[in-house]
Enzyme design. Structure first.
Site, PDB file in Angstrom:
ATOM      1  N   GLU B  60      64.693  23.964   7.933  1.00 34.88           N
ATOM      2  CA  GLU B  60      63.975  23.026   8.794  1.00 34.88           C
ATOM      3  C   GLU B  60      64.596  21.638   8.834  1.00 34.88           C
ATOM      4  O   GLU B  60      64.689  21.014   9.899  1.00 34.88           O
ATOM      5  CB  GLU B  60      62.505  22.922   8.368  1.00 34.88           C
ATOM      6  CG  GLU B  60      61.670  24.159   8.692  1.00 34.88           C
ATOM      7  CD  GLU B  60      61.921  25.342   7.781  1.00 34.88           C
ATOM      8  OE1 GLU B  60      62.602  25.181   6.745  1.00 34.88           O
ATOM      9  OE2 GLU B  60      61.441  26.449   8.096  1.00 34.88           O
ATOM     10  N   HIS B 129      49.436  27.367   5.938  1.00 36.68           N
ATOM     11  CA  HIS B 129      49.769  27.846   7.293  1.00 36.68           C
ATOM     12  C   HIS B 129      48.703  27.472   8.317  1.00 36.68           C
ATOM     13  O   HIS B 129      48.574  28.128   9.338  1.00 36.68           O
ATOM     14  CB  HIS B 129      49.934  29.372   7.299  1.00 36.68           C
ATOM     15  CG  HIS B 129      51.193  29.870   6.697  1.00 36.68           C
ATOM     16  ND1 HIS B 129      51.437  29.847   5.356  1.00 36.68           N
ATOM     17  CD2 HIS B 129      52.304  30.412   7.266  1.00 36.68           C
ATOM     18  CE1 HIS B 129      52.627  30.365   5.108  1.00 36.68           C
ATOM     19  NE2 HIS B 129      53.180  30.712   6.248  1.00 36.68           N
TER      20      HIS B 129
END
Ligand SMILES: Cc1ncc(C[n+]2csc(CCOP(=O)(O)OP(=O)(O)O)c2C)c(N)n1
Ligand SMILES: Cc1ncc(C[n+]2csc(CCOP(=O)(O)OP(=O)(O)O)c2C)c(N)n1
Ligand SMILES: [Mg+2]
Ligand SMILES: [Mg+2]
Lengths: 329, 324, 324, 329
Positions: B60, B129
């Site tokens: 990322e 999440h």
């Protein structure tokens, strides 16, 4: 529910039997999970390690009490092999009050501090710095324990792994970094995402790299023992286990991206088929082996039933537990 | 008017933007071959090829950092970070590089890039999440922050974000991806910074964004039965946000509630409520109510998450509280 | 009473905590041999040895991640991140791991760790070495956020942070390191969550924290000349924050201004102002004023940065605005 | 102020003369900066590259128009060697309106989009993903250009470098990663922070690694040309330049941590001393070389005077320029 004890009477073969039993338990648990998920009894999503049982059984067989480990989103096998209470495990995944984490974490964060399980993790690569820190604690506190970091081949692309390997080498920490290499990163072959070779990366830091057939429990167990001994005595080591992911990335993944032959030939490497064959060779009766499998399934069935009967977690009690209650420390 | 879905609107916006401007490229994990974890990029690899639709490694920080470098070198990258929770690994690239480059370089360059961040709960995906972290980005000068609630806005705001010369944090709600809705055959592009009055009313103003809009509309329906006429404002853009529309509504209703899925404490609603309280002080007949998630990580179990996410009942209660 | 300095108080707190509890260890870049970029850890390597005072590589993500793992394995790590701006590289470890582990694990474990983050401007260090990002952390359930303004608080809050069983983000102001002040010979430990009335007054309440406290006190002095009696509250703890003390003061003064060095928009002050506006609604005779940095990255040039950082004049103006 | 043109008349030796001139300019600029900083004429802190001029001159000599670069907190030499307007450079560091970045950035973020300079950077390691993305743009847009990432040896510990190397290898991007290895990471020898060997790390990704004496401008220039050619034709390459940091980590750093001999012997490797000697050997008159040095110093003096006279940046105009003005794009 208590697990059946090791068959000490079988002497020299008890290790293989233990590995086999551990794998049967993981297999039974995840087979049940697959069904439960399909039936909508498990919220969220789950990542199964079916086909990878030998890594979990082999690596955990090399750990001693007090050793710690951090694992991944695909960590069911690791925590079961480490001995987590199966009842609490199922209750957790089914979101019950009696869950190992009181229903707050689900599949991706199962932890057991008494067993040194610092949690599965929803963040790819995060297990390695966590285990690094645990190894640092072992070294600083001179506990003589090692810390294990499970990570997948796709996680090799995360800088966290690299940073942690350097720090482990720098401080020669008792860290065993276990790469569970199943060749897949979600829906893509990892080869299409990562160009590095783990053996060379470890080498660049002067870290020993051990390669093992992660579909063979005995081979993995021996390699893991070697890795753990090395970590205890001499510092960081990387153990790469080549294994096979049978199911989709998560349950419900149709795996359109995998070609037929791979799917077809997968079963050939079945770690449980292998250990069963070897046990048969050395004279363990098929009936006994069948009984072991039945025991595992019975254990799981019991846990599932208990989980269904377990109450749902209480919201207010949960909300009150974000910080450590005063006086608890 | 074709009936579409939120995720298909995102997909069409990406496709149309790429067709209109070849400097637009996509990067993200499993966005090409697999079409994205939520299928937002389905078919785009086939349409635009591997140079412009790139499957990335699980990196990322480098992905977003590369997007900044690419944006400074003639491309308009659109990055998908699979779950907003993972942007924690790319904060340097977004906050220290993307947001500041134009300013730091004395206005020599712009950084035309979009980072798509699916946020929110409802999937029982657990604490890592499901987070709603948009307040972080709204606090950073140099970033723009958008969050569409409707199918049409998913398209029109994303087109606007990609056209924008500055870095845009584009927040999508996972629970809305499958939501059906109409999409014009020639959908337009939104004006960044404009809110939308989603429902007109006269007694109270409810300011919201994202999936919570629908809980607000539901609450508004229910409140009719209690003789309460609720105006609902969908901010759509969180940074900049449409103060004028909000204050004008409060000047009319004299009461306001701010509602969102993100944790209430130090959330987006704090700024909105503070500004209403400051600039709308004389208009207010009651304290500005705030509805948001309680102060805890997003819990996994259904029984917990369903109570964690603010629902219509919570909004109704807050509205009624400021009308007593 | 020995006269000390802010940075020396930090140093003494670290030293005393390490002497009192051998599970306390330090990690950071150049904190051992060099004693830290701001000398906060000077002498501690000599005192406690290389096992407990560790110079790390430049690997913020792994450093903080390792601190979490160590905290889960019997240590109490105190990490120095050289500049708060660099915590952008360690957000996953702090937000997804440290903050949530206790909760996610069903309360099985606590994560006793402290991350020291020097924030703020005044050094002309530019856009990537001057930010105040504390609002990010205050929004995250599971983290506690402290920010001492005085020499004594630098000590007593840091001792409290290290003793605390949960992860604490400890924000220090770079411009205060050299500030002189008294430190008792046996300084105590603070109670996390308690604000301090730094100056009593009756006409208006100014709520602040960190280096801005001194601009507020200066403004309060100047306002005496205008016949205005200003009460100044130093929050000290931002998450949790002392609502009771703030609301009690507003109930007395009926007017409030919130001031900090961080960017005003979506900053800490937004939550404080929103809560005052909500829970203190009936007490307020005027809108809650907010003072914070303008919406821009921290500029480098002296002529720019000096105007960027909110000063006493800005606070005075805000106070006067709510008294007309 | 215009810079003197290359002495084309000296033909074959013009490259060495150009390198020498570039180094003289960096040397003169940073020597002046050191004094200005000591006199309080430069706000903030600055990191000088005195002693490392050969890396800047050598690497930039291999770049063509359109090539891009991202550099570090120690980037003065790089941007000057790349040809940044020296006037705007000094005005920036002195915080003036006429500064290259209008006084908003100072030493750590100097950028020039016309020269493809994507900025110095205050974040260690950040230059590499930025250059990676620029290389990606070159590839996608088929510009035929390369992107250069300067980074220090201490930055090798940042995961950003590792992630970027993998992506560069994966996509075979025209990325030249230049490690300016001066052996120091702030106040610590990098050997005490980083256990990896860059040659092995690059190798693990199948990335070519070129080692150069970073205190010799000609050697560095040749190595850089080789690296740039490789990147243009075949994809990523790592160029490691061994060099020497003469000054402290930042100006004002007393360097108590460095031992006397190192400080004493440093000057021996002076890249400018070396190139001057070689130019003398091949018959360039000392007077000419002195003149070149004088020219550089005069140029710098002019910039400093101009900067002192330059107005301070306007706050309101600055505040209005956080986002791109409508219509500007
Ligand atoms: C930081 C982060 N990025 C992306 C994801 C989404 N994700 C979950 S698993 C996965 C693939 C991991 O592959 P690997 O490490 O090989 O583990 P495996 O699933 O094969 O066991 C990805 C990309 C994530 N959870 N965290
Ligand atoms: C992410 C980050 N961490 C820490 C720092 C503080 N810092 C500035 S320079 C430096 C050392 C860099 O060493 P090296 O990369 O070798 O570059 P050199 O200074 O030797 O040129 C450090 C730790 C920073 N600027 N950014
Ligand atoms: Mg894998
Ligand atoms: Mg160096």
């Amino acid at each position: 529910m208590k697990r059946p004890a090791a068959d000490k009477h079988i002497g020299g073969n008890s290790r293989l039997l233990d590995l086999h039993r551990t794998m049967l338990l993981v297999r039974a648990a995840e087979t049940a999970l697959s069904k439960l998920f399909a039936d909508g009894e498990i919220p969220g999503f789950i990542h199964l390690s079916l086909g990878q049982e030998a890594v979990a059984a082999g690596v955990c067989s090399a750990l001693a009490a007090g050793d710690t480990m951090a694992t991944t989103h695909r960590g069911h096998g690791h925590v079961i092999a480490r001995g987590i209470d199966l009842d609490g495990f199922f209750k957790e995944l089914m979101g019950r009050e009696g869950g190992q984490c009181k229903g707050r974490s689900g599949s991706m964060h199962v932890a057991d501090m008494n067993l040194g399980i610092l949690g599965a993790n929803g963040i790819v690569g995060a297990s390695v710095p966590l285990a690094l820190g645990s190894a640092l604690a072992h070294q600083t506190r001179q506990t003589g324990h090692v810390a294990v970091a499970f990570f997948g081949d796709g996680a090799m692309a995360e800088g966290a792994l690299y940073e942690a390997l350097n720090m482990a080498a720098l401080w020669s920490l008792p860290l065993v970094s276990v790469c569970e290499n199943n060749g897949w990163s979600e829906f893509s072959p990892t080869a299409r995402q990562f160009k590095g070779r783990l053996v060379d990366l470890a080498g660049a830091f002067g870290i020993r790299h051990i390669l093992a057939d992660g579909n063979d429990a005995e081979v993995t167990a021996e390699a893991a023992q070697e890795a753990v001994d090395h970590a205890r005595a001499a510092g960081p080591v990387v153990l790469e286990c080549i294994t096979t992911r049978w199911r989709g990335h998560f349950e419900g993944d149709p795996q359109k991206y995998r070609d037929a032959d791979e799917m077809a030939t997968m079963a050939a490497g079945d770690p449980i088929g292998r250990s069963r064959a070897r046990l048969a060779e050395i004279g363990i009766a098929a009936s006994h082996l069948d009984m072991m499998a039945a025991e595992a399934e019975a254990l799981v069935t019991g846990c599932v039933d208990a989980s269904r009967a377990d109450p749902l977690p209480d919201f207010d009690a949960t909300l009150a537990d974000v910080y450590t209650p005063l006086g608890a420390h | 008017m074709a009936d579409s879905r939120y995720v298909r609107a995102i997909n069409k916006a990406l496709s149309d933007a790429m067709a209109a401007d070849e400097s637009v490229i996509l990067m993200g994990e499993d966005i090409a071959d697999a079409g994205g974890s939520f299928k937002a990029t389905r078919g785009l690899l086939e349409q635009f090829g591997p140079m412009r639709v790139r499957d990335t490694p699980i990196s990322e920080n480098a992905i977003v950092g590369a997007a900044v470098g690419a944006a400074l070198s003639g491309l308009k990258p659109v990055v998908e970070i699979m779950f907003m929770d993972f942007v924690t690994l790319a904060m340097d690239a977004l906050v220290n590089q993307a947001a500041k480059s134009r300013f730091m370089f004395g206005g020599q360059a712009s950084v035309p890039m979009v980072v798509r961040l699916p946020h929110g709960g409802g999937l029982n995906a657990g604490p890592q999440h499901s987070q709603c972290l948009e307040a972080w980005f709204a606090h950073i000068p140099g970033l723009k922050v958008l969050c569409p609630a409707t199918v049409e806005d998913a398209y029109s705001l994303l087109r606007a974000a990609i056209d924008d010369p500055d870095p845009v944090v584009f927040v999508e709600n996972k629970a809305l991806y499958a939501m059906a809705g109409d999409l014009p055959d020639q959908p337009g592009k939104a004006m960044i910074g404009q809110a939308r009055v989603a429902r007109e009313g006269s007694d109270v103003t409810v300011v919201t964004y994202g999936a919570t809009l629908f809980s607000c509309l539901k609450a508004a329906d229910e409140l009719v039965g209690h003789g309460i006429s609720t105006e609902v404002i969908d901010l759509r853009s969180l940074q900049p946000w449409d103060k004028e529309t909000v204050l004008a509504s409060v000047a009319k209703t004299h009461r306001a509630v701010v509602a969102h899925e993100a944790v209430r404490s130090f959330g987006i609603g704090a700024e909105i409520a503070a500004v209403i309280g400051e600039e709308g002080f004389d208009d207010l007949d009651a304290p500005v109510g705030r509805v948001g998630a309680p102060f805890m990580p997003v819990p996994f179990a259904r029984s917990l998450e369903s109570r964690f996410i603010p629902d219509a009942a919570a909004i109704r209660t807050a509205v009624q509280a400021c009308l007593v």
